[in-house]
Scaffold this motif. Structure first.
Motif, PDB file in Angstrom:
ATOM      1  N   ASP A 118      30.670  22.025  21.869  1.00  0.00           N
ATOM      2  CA  ASP A 118      30.281  23.072  21.437  1.00  0.00           C
ATOM      3  C   ASP A 118      28.929  23.071  20.145  1.00  0.00           C
ATOM      4  OD1 ASP A 118      33.060  24.103  21.893  1.00  0.00           O
ATOM      5  OD2 ASP A 118      33.802  23.257  20.711  1.00  0.00           O
ATOM      6  N   GLN A 119      28.184  22.124  20.031  1.00  0.00           N
ATOM      7  CA  GLN A 119      27.085  22.034  19.355  1.00  0.00           C
ATOM      8  C   GLN A 119      26.264  22.977  20.508  1.00  0.00           C
ATOM      9  OE1 GLN A 119      26.102  18.286  17.165  1.00  0.00           O
ATOM     10  NE2 GLN A 119      28.360  17.947  16.813  1.00  0.00           N
ATOM     11  N   PHE A 120      25.837  22.752  21.242  1.00  0.00           N
ATOM     12  CA  PHE A 120      25.476  23.645  22.220  1.00  0.00           C
ATOM     13  C   PHE A 120      25.216  24.977  22.742  1.00  0.00           C
ATOM     14  CE2 PHE A 120      25.258  19.047  24.005  1.00  0.00           C
ATOM     15  CZ  PHE A 120      24.040  18.335  23.611  1.00  0.00           C
ATOM     16  N   MET A 121      26.626  25.457  22.397  1.00  0.00           N
ATOM     17  CA  MET A 121      27.163  26.176  22.653  1.00  0.00           C
ATOM     18  C   MET A 121      26.012  27.903  22.217  1.00  0.00           C
ATOM     19  SD  MET A 121      29.008  27.061  24.475  1.00  0.00           S
ATOM     20  CE  MET A 121      30.095  28.334  24.923  1.00  0.00           C
ATOM     21  N   PRO A 122      25.346  27.493  20.697  1.00  0.00           N
ATOM     22  CA  PRO A 122      23.998  29.000  20.030  1.00  0.00           C
ATOM     23  C   PRO A 122      23.262  28.774  20.680  1.00  0.00           C
ATOM     24  CG  PRO A 122      25.661  27.570  18.411  1.00  0.00           C
ATOM     25  CD  PRO A 122      25.714  26.959  20.136  1.00  0.00           C
ATOM     26  N   LEU A 123      23.294  27.647  21.791  1.00  0.00           N
ATOM     27  CA  LEU A 123      21.286  27.261  22.061  1.00  0.00           C
ATOM     28  C   LEU A 123      21.045  27.868  22.699  1.00  0.00           C
ATOM     29  CD1 LEU A 123      21.371  23.230  22.376  1.00  0.00           C
ATOM     30  CD2 LEU A 123      20.491  24.495  19.819  1.00  0.00           C
ATOM     31  N   HIS A 124      21.998  29.363  23.280  1.00  0.00           N
ATOM     32  CA  HIS A 124      21.635  30.149  24.781  1.00  0.00           C
ATOM     33  C   HIS A 124      21.806  30.910  25.309  1.00  0.00           C
ATOM     34  CE1 HIS A 124      20.076  30.909  28.226  1.00  0.00           C
ATOM     35  NE2 HIS A 124      18.487  30.832  28.398  1.00  0.00           N
ATOM     36  N   PRO A 125      21.583  32.161  24.568  1.00  0.00           N
ATOM     37  CA  PRO A 125      22.828  33.157  25.600  1.00  0.00           C
ATOM     38  C   PRO A 125      23.545  33.161  26.659  1.00  0.00           C
ATOM     39  CG  PRO A 125      20.788  34.032  25.517  1.00  0.00           C
ATOM     40  CD  PRO A 125      20.958  32.606  25.397  1.00  0.00           C
ATOM     41  N   SER A 126      22.911  31.866  27.952  1.00  0.00           N
ATOM     42  CA  SER A 126      24.231  31.744  29.297  1.00  0.00           C
ATOM     43  C   SER A 126      25.148  30.962  28.700  1.00  0.00           C
ATOM     44  CB  SER A 126      22.903  31.193  29.551  1.00  0.00           C
ATOM     45  OG  SER A 126      23.020  29.756  30.000  1.00  0.00           O
ATOM     46  N   ALA A 127      25.378  29.965  27.958  1.00  0.00           N
ATOM     47  CA  ALA A 127      25.668  28.442  27.448  1.00  0.00           C
ATOM     48  C   ALA A 127      27.363  29.206  27.692  1.00  0.00           C
ATOM     49  CB  ALA A 127      25.930  28.439  25.629  1.00  0.00           C
ATOM     50  N   LEU A 128      27.955  28.206  28.822  1.00  0.00           N
ATOM     51  CA  LEU A 128      29.360  28.183  29.138  1.00  0.00           C
ATOM     52  C   LEU A 128      30.209  26.776  29.299  1.00  0.00           C
ATOM     53  CD1 LEU A 128      28.922  29.819  32.818  1.00  0.00           C
ATOM     54  CD2 LEU A 128      29.852  30.868  30.497  1.00  0.00           C
ATOM     55  N   ARG A 129      31.238  26.677  28.481  1.00  0.00           N
ATOM     56  CA  ARG A 129      31.937  25.687  28.168  1.00  0.00           C
ATOM     57  C   ARG A 129      33.092  25.133  28.538  1.00  0.00           C
ATOM     58  NH1 ARG A 129      33.206  20.989  26.051  1.00  0.00           N
ATOM     59  NH2 ARG A 129      33.521  20.964  23.684  1.00  0.00           N
ATOM     60  N   TRP A 130      33.261  23.758  28.924  1.00  0.00           N
ATOM     61  CA  TRP A 130      33.791  22.895  29.980  1.00  0.00           C
ATOM     62  C   TRP A 130      34.376  22.032  29.403  1.00  0.00           C
ATOM     63  CZ3 TRP A 130      33.971  26.469  34.058  1.00  0.00           C
ATOM     64  CH2 TRP A 130      33.262  26.787  34.185  1.00  0.00           C
ATOM     65  N   ASP A 131      35.722  21.739  29.375  1.00  0.00           N
ATOM     66  CA  ASP A 131      36.449  19.946  29.602  1.00  0.00           C
ATOM     67  C   ASP A 131      35.157  19.102  29.861  1.00  0.00           C
ATOM     68  OD1 ASP A 131      38.480  21.585  28.237  1.00  0.00           O
ATOM     69  OD2 ASP A 131      39.390  21.272  29.717  1.00  0.00           O
ATOM     70  N   ASN A 132      34.608  18.934  30.820  1.00  0.00           N
ATOM     71  CA  ASN A 132      34.101  17.763  31.534  1.00  0.00           C
ATOM     72  C   ASN A 132      33.114  17.923  32.153  1.00  0.00           C
ATOM     73  OD1 ASN A 132      35.591  17.975  34.099  1.00  0.00           O
ATOM     74  ND2 ASN A 132      37.090  17.133  33.074  1.00  0.00           N
ATOM     75  N   ILE A 133      32.517  17.403  33.616  1.00  0.00           N
ATOM     76  CA  ILE A 133      31.587  17.909  34.299  1.00  0.00           C
ATOM     77  C   ILE A 133      32.414  17.554  35.838  1.00  0.00           C
ATOM     78  CG2 ILE A 133      29.614  16.292  35.612  1.00  0.00           C
ATOM     79  CD1 ILE A 133      29.431  14.702  33.432  1.00  0.00           C
ATOM     80  N   ASP A 134      32.987  17.416  35.607  1.00  0.00           N
ATOM     81  CA  ASP A 134      33.679  17.568  37.398  1.00  0.00           C
ATOM     82  C   ASP A 134      34.168  19.242  37.444  1.00  0.00           C
ATOM     83  OD1 ASP A 134      34.957  15.184  36.417  1.00  0.00           O
ATOM     84  OD2 ASP A 134      35.422  14.703  37.973  1.00  0.00           O
TER      85      ASP A 134
END
Length: 455
Positions: free
Chosen positions: A391-407
């Motif tokens: 979640d801490q990376f989400m504000p860094l770029h408008p393209s940000a998407l949130r996932w549970d894991n790498i897979d």
């Protein structure tokens, strides 16, 4: 053993090795193989030090604490690089003029072939490995180790034509007579400040020791701290590397085969190899390639003999490592990037024709990730955030998407990939929320990359 080598051992009978593990064991085995009647003792303050069961009964050991009397009775102390010279027990021995050295100093006393060495705050493992790989490609029987891979003393058993050593500041602290054909000092940035009470000045001074008996210094034109101080070695020759067209650098010229202007690795303005032919990823790896070429040039290697292997070299595992390239889509494992500075280095000068899918996240260790935002703003990037602190990376770029894991992230990315795109794991975080360590995280990414690259 030559008379010069034997002279180091005159008057030495009692030797105390401080610290076991891989390095300590290599020291004990080296001492046992010497043609002298040495009494060897081992001190390790850990209660169950690694390698203890590999010592034979002739070695006296003191485990779980210091044994000050042994130190004060020694003719020579060989200490592990992880033990600071400022430690009170070591200082007491130094106050009695008992010599304290490390395994690299013992290597210096015994080596019979040319040696080159690399130090710096960042990049030294890649340069060391690459130099060794290219030397082998040129037909040289080369030994590679030191602070990476094989301990230096074990390399002596290989009877090599050339030795390539990675040296940390900790190793250099206890090294005073290592003669080098060339010494590369890559960069200096804040690190290990808990070890150096004098801060950056002490840290930099430790690294300067690499130049003490070197014929040539290879230095970073953009980092004056890497230049040899006259007090260390006033007669040393200097060769520099950087991103302009001086000495080992970069030039722009027309590539007749492509009928366009391209960037080339160069020596003194003469083109060596086109940058776009390299498998290495990231601008910092162009510096690493230039340093490796400069080191080999110093030992008389014909550089063109290394070019085919240099083109194919994809980097050390988990360090901006190209693990798949299928249909023009690159998959890059930079799992070793466990902090912001490492991810910034991976992104610096990154050139892609398509979109960069950047995977970030894990355990942030309280870090501030805001320094990534201005760099991301300059890239054609899709940011994929995962793990405990995603979640801490989400504000860094408008393209940000949130996932549970790498897979989950890669399963979503894969169907849209096209030639020119890249998928890079450079997480800027530790891995222990979802993986045993950064290596396991990188291995998991690599397996996913290989799977989806085949589809």
């Amino acid at each position: 053993m030559s008379n010069a080598q034997a002279s180091h051992w005159q008057g030495i009978q009692q030797v105390v090795v401080v610290g076991l593990g891989i390095t300590g064991l290599s020291v004990v085995k080296h001492l046992q193989a010497l043609p002298y009647n040495l009494t060897i003792k081992v001190i390790d303050t850990r209660t169950t030090p690694p390698g203890l069961d590999e010592l034979d009964d002739s070695i006296a050991t003191h485990i779980g604490s210091w044994q000050a009397q042994w130190l004060l009775e020694a003719d020579l102390i060989v200490t592990n690089p992880g033990i600071a010279l400022a430690t009170a027990e070591i200082q007491a021995a130094l106050a009695k003029d008992i010599p304290v050295v490390g395994d690299i100093e013992l290597f210096a006393w015994a080596v019979n072939a040319p040696v080159v060495a690399i130090t710096g705050s960042n990049g030294k493992s890649t340069v060391t490995d690459l130099t060794g790989v290219l030397a082998k490609a040129a037909g040289i029987n080369v030994g590679v180790g030191g602070n990476i891979g094989v301990p230096a003393l074990e390399l002596l058993q290989q009877d090599c034509e050339l030795y390539v050593l990675e040296l940390s500041s900790f190793q250099l602290e206890t090294t005073s007579s290592l003669e080098l054909v060339a010494a590369a000092y890559l960069n200096l940035s804040e690190d290990h400040m808990d070890r150096y009470p004098g801060g950056m000045a002490d840290y930099g001074l430790a690294k300067q020791r690499i130049f003490k008996h070197a014929q040539t210094a290879i230095v970073n034109r953009d980092d004056k701290a890497t230049y040899p101080e006259s007090a260390v070695n006033p007669n040393i020759d200097t060769i520099s590397f950087g991103f302009d067209d001086v000495e080992f650098g970069l030039i722009q010229m027309i590539d007749s085969s492509k009928e366009k202007s391209c960037e080339f690795l160069a020596k003194n303005g003469q083109a060596l190899l086109a940058v776009d032919e390299l498998s290495l990823v990231g601008r910092h790896n162009l510096s690493n390639a230039l340093v490796a070429l400069a080191l080999l040039d110093c030992v008389g290697v014909t550089l063109k003999d290394t070019f085919s292997v240099l083109k194919a070299y994809a980097g050390l595992t988990h360090r901006c490592q190209l693990v798949a390239d299928n249909g023009g889509v690159k998959w890059i494992n930079d799992s070793k990037a466990t902090n912001v500075a490492s991810t910034l280095a991976a992104l610096s000068g990154l050139q892609l024709d398509g979109c960069l899918h950047l995977l970030v996240g894990g355990v942030g260790k309280g870090a501030d990730f805001s320094d990534l935002a201005p760099v991301l703003a300059t890239l054609n990037v899709q940011l994929h955030c995962f793990g405990q602190d995603g979640d801490q990376f989400m504000p860094l770029h408008p393209s940000a998407l949130r996932w549970d894991n790498i897979d989950q992230a890669i399963a979503a990315i894969a169907p849209s990939l096209k030639s020119g795109d890249a998928v890079m794991l450079s997480p800027a975080c530790a891995s222990f929320d979802q993986y045993r360590n950064f290596m396991a995280r990188g291995d998991a990414f690599t397996q996913l990359a290989l799977h989806y690259a085949k589809l």
